[in-house]
Design an enzyme around this catalytic site. Structure first.
Site, PDB file in Angstrom:
ATOM      1  N   ARG A   1     -47.457  13.558  40.221  1.00 19.34           N
ATOM      2  CA  ARG A   1     -47.308  13.119  38.839  1.00 19.34           C
ATOM      3  C   ARG A   1     -45.874  13.350  38.355  1.00 19.34           C
ATOM      4  O   ARG A   1     -45.302  12.543  37.652  1.00 19.34           O
ATOM      5  CB  ARG A   1     -48.284  13.841  37.890  1.00 19.34           C
ATOM      6  CG  ARG A   1     -47.936  13.622  36.424  1.00 19.34           C
ATOM      7  CD  ARG A   1     -49.002  14.038  35.411  1.00 19.34           C
ATOM      8  NE  ARG A   1     -49.769  15.186  35.781  1.00 19.34           N
ATOM      9  CZ  ARG A   1     -49.336  16.461  35.714  1.00 19.34           C
ATOM     10  NH1 ARG A   1     -48.135  16.740  35.250  1.00 19.34           N
ATOM     11  NH2 ARG A   1     -50.124  17.432  36.104  1.00 19.34           N
TER      12      ARG A   1
ATOM     13  N   TYR B   1     -45.036  -7.672  20.122  1.00 22.00           N
ATOM     14  CA  TYR B   1     -46.211  -7.757  20.983  1.00 22.00           C
ATOM     15  C   TYR B   1     -47.415  -7.115  20.267  1.00 22.00           C
ATOM     16  O   TYR B   1     -47.272  -6.054  19.647  1.00 22.00           O
ATOM     17  CB  TYR B   1     -45.898  -7.038  22.295  1.00 22.00           C
ATOM     18  CG  TYR B   1     -47.086  -6.887  23.190  1.00 22.00           C
ATOM     19  CD1 TYR B   1     -47.618  -7.988  23.840  1.00 22.00           C
ATOM     20  CD2 TYR B   1     -47.689  -5.649  23.366  1.00 22.00           C
ATOM     21  CE1 TYR B   1     -48.729  -7.860  24.658  1.00 22.00           C
ATOM     22  CE2 TYR B   1     -48.797  -5.508  24.185  1.00 22.00           C
ATOM     23  CZ  TYR B   1     -49.317  -6.620  24.820  1.00 22.00           C
ATOM     24  OH  TYR B   1     -50.408  -6.479  25.622  1.00 22.00           O
TER      25      TYR B   1
ATOM     26  N   ASP C   1     -37.329  -4.479  23.604  1.00 29.41           N
ATOM     27  CA  ASP C   1     -38.349  -4.880  24.574  1.00 29.41           C
ATOM     28  C   ASP C   1     -37.857  -6.178  25.224  1.00 29.41           C
ATOM     29  O   ASP C   1     -37.784  -7.221  24.589  1.00 29.41           O
ATOM     30  CB  ASP C   1     -39.686  -5.086  23.852  1.00 29.41           C
ATOM     31  CG  ASP C   1     -40.833  -5.434  24.809  1.00 29.41           C
ATOM     32  OD1 ASP C   1     -40.555  -5.975  25.896  1.00 29.41           O
ATOM     33  OD2 ASP C   1     -41.991  -5.175  24.459  1.00 29.41           O
TER      34      ASP C   1
ATOM     35  N   LYS D   1     -45.301  -8.086  33.790  1.00 28.85           N
ATOM     36  CA  LYS D   1     -44.906  -9.479  33.631  1.00 28.85           C
ATOM     37  C   LYS D   1     -43.843  -9.845  34.686  1.00 28.85           C
ATOM     38  O   LYS D   1     -44.153  -9.841  35.861  1.00 28.85           O
ATOM     39  CB  LYS D   1     -44.432  -9.718  32.200  1.00 28.85           C
ATOM     40  CG  LYS D   1     -45.306  -9.038  31.121  1.00 28.85           C
ATOM     41  CD  LYS D   1     -46.715  -9.587  31.062  1.00 28.85           C
ATOM     42  CE  LYS D   1     -47.671  -8.723  30.198  1.00 28.85           C
ATOM     43  NZ  LYS D   1     -47.218  -8.320  28.891  1.00 28.85           N
TER      44      LYS D   1
HETATM   45  C1  LIG Z   1     -47.494  -7.304  27.920  1.00 29.95           C
HETATM   46  C2  LIG Z   1     -46.451  -6.818  26.998  1.00 29.95           C
HETATM   47  C3  LIG Z   1     -46.377  -5.461  26.599  1.00 29.95           C
HETATM   48  C4  LIG Z   1     -47.418  -4.434  27.023  1.00 29.95           C
HETATM   49  O1  LIG Z   1     -47.407  -4.196  28.387  1.00 29.95           O
HETATM   50  P1  LIG Z   1     -48.694  -3.760  29.238  1.00 29.95           P
HETATM   51  O2  LIG Z   1     -48.145  -3.569  30.597  1.00 29.95           O
HETATM   52  O3  LIG Z   1     -49.714  -4.848  29.108  1.00 29.95           O
HETATM   53  O4  LIG Z   1     -49.200  -2.476  28.614  1.00 29.95           O
HETATM   54  C5  LIG Z   1     -45.337  -5.072  25.773  1.00 29.95           C
HETATM   55  N1  LIG Z   1     -44.416  -5.973  25.332  1.00 29.95           N
HETATM   56  C6  LIG Z   1     -44.472  -7.269  25.681  1.00 29.95           C
HETATM   57  C7  LIG Z   1     -43.433  -8.207  25.150  1.00 29.95           C
HETATM   58  C8  LIG Z   1     -45.475  -7.745  26.510  1.00 29.95           C
HETATM   59  O5  LIG Z   1     -45.530  -9.037  26.833  1.00 29.95           O
END
Ligand SMILES: *Cc1c(COP(=O)(O)O)cnc(C)c1O
Length: 417
Positions: free
Chosen positions: A65, A117, A188, A213
């Site tokens: 961890r 998001y 982000d 993503k």
């Molecule tokens: C999907 C997404 C998140 C969250 O990520 P997870 O891996 O699903 O927890 C945060 N910001 C954006 C822009 C996203 O598309």
């Protein structure tokens, strides 16, 4: 664990990379195995590591961890691609957000762009309050920021491009005001990936990704990462990474690292496909408007040219179809190559209707104020052939605008993607 009360001193930058993005993507954090010579690292599943004497581990690892070889290598690779000194990986993009918010002192204030998001919005409005962190939202960060800053403001949260309307924020403009007040800026960067945009180069202090993503890119890992330059931030966030324990598995770290090695190829193809689609949609009589940062007709194109590699628009776009919500639903069911699904950034192309799916939880008036109309369709371009994708969208448009009424509509009210 709190952010400093002093104005931000710019931490030393990561050394300028000698190599280009593709070379770094393939080689950063990818040492050959010193024992076997294996070119690809092995998956280190061991949860614990032997010690020669009490408190004397054989190597640098003790317990998985806290740190393990696969996560370390993935973090090194992301740091290289985001021009950062440090990167820390988490079990999801959402866990990354949670760790950053958790590092704020009780009573802190955060300013966020409105169309963040959905999961980030949920954390900001429903979870951050439990340790007395309050979030103010604004639809126009560059204009409102000075008025919204309070003595206890510690963080600005930006998503550029935003989801699903692809609006851009001028990171440099926001960062220079924030830094005058000792406030950190988080960007982000999930929608563009480090190939198209490197927010730290434009003044951001922390860049975050849902690795789920583009970085992993194959729709088979849920993971997140934060990258930054400040050693002080490293101490605080790595402490929380271990203390909270929302860490990715060795296997997921390995898979995401493997995905990252082709990010430049995938991001280029996705952008090429999205650009072709945006042009085709823009000239279709069945389309009201197209949101794509890579179109010269986009009102924010000057920010695209300033912040994105070679003025690239990325693989995401959205558009308003003629015929209302019914036509939007019919369109998503009429595509043959695009799959109707939430999420984005994978090799396969996806479509969805935000008003009924990813953004279904937001009240209609708020949604429409942010440009998320019932007839908006969001598209994630994969890496299939451009001609096939364009032909698929054009045939689906024809069917959608004349098609029959749909009875069994898509599911309501999720905000996963
Ligand atoms: C999907 C997404 C998140 C969250 O990520 P997870 O891996 O699903 O927890 C945060 N910001 C954006 C822009 C996203 O598309």
């Amino acid at each position: 664990m709190t952010f400093s009360e002093h104005p931000i001193e710019t931490p030393p930058r990561a050394p300028s990379p000698v190599h280009g993005f593709g070379t770094l993507a393939v080689h950063a954090g990818s040492p050959h195995d010193p024992v076997t010579g294996a070119v690809i690292e092995s998956i280190s599943l061991s949860t614990t590591f032997a010690q020669k004497g009490v408190g004397q581990p054989v190597g640098i690892y003790e317990y998985s961890r806290s740190a393990n070889p696969n996560r370390d290598n993935f973090e090194k690779a992301v740091a290289a691609l985001e021009h950062a000194r440090y990167a820390l990986a988490f079990s999801s993009g959402s866990a990354t957000t949670a760790n950053i918010l958790q590092s704020l002192a009780q009573g802190s204030h955060v300013i966020s762009v409105s169309d963040v998001y959905g999961g980030t919005h949920r954390y900001f409005t429903k979870v951050a309050l439990t340790h007395d962190v309050k979030v103010t939202f604004t639809p126009s960060m560059e204009i409102d920021i000075t008025d919204l800053i309070r003595p206890e403001t510690k963080l600005i949260w930006i998503e550029t491009p935003s989801n699903p309307t692809l609006r851009l924020v001028d990171i440099r403009k926001v960062a220079s005001i924030a830094h005058d007040h000792g406030i950190l800026v988080v960007v982000d960067n999930t929608f563009l990936s480090p190939y198209v945009q490197n927010p730290l180069d434009h003044g951001a202090d922390i860049v975050v990704h849902s690795v789920t993503k583009y970085i992993n890119g194959h729709s088979d890992v849920v993971m997140g990462v934060a990258a930054f330059n400040s050693p002080e931030l490293f101490d605080r966030l790595s402490f929380l990474q271990n203390a909270i324990g929302a860490v990715p598995s060795a296997f997921d770290s390995w898979l995401a690292h493997r995905g990252l090695k082709t990010l430049h190829l995938r991001a280029r193809e996705a952008t090429k496909n999205a650009t072709a689609l945006a042009h085709a949609l823009e000239s279709s009589p069945h389309v009201i408007s197209v949101n794509y940062p890579g179109l010269p007709s986009n009102p924010q194109y000057s920010i695209t040219l300033k912040q994105h590699r070679d003025g690239m628009g990325g693989g995401m776009l959205s558009f308003r179809i003629r015929g209302g919500h019914e036509a939007a639903e019919r369109f998503c069911q009429a595509t043959r190559i695009f799959t109707l699904a939430e999420s984005l950034g994978g090799v396969e192309s996806l479509v969805e209707v935000p008003a009924a799916m990813t953004h279904g939880g937001i009240p209609q008036d708020q949604r429409e104020a942010a440009g998320v109309y019932d007839d908006l369709v969001r598209v994630s371009c994969g890496i299939e052939d451009e001609a096939d994708l364009t032909a698929d969208v054009l045939q689906a448009l024809e069917k959608a605008v004349v098609g029959p009424k749909i009875k069994n509509g898509v599911a309501n009210g999720n905000d996963h993607a």
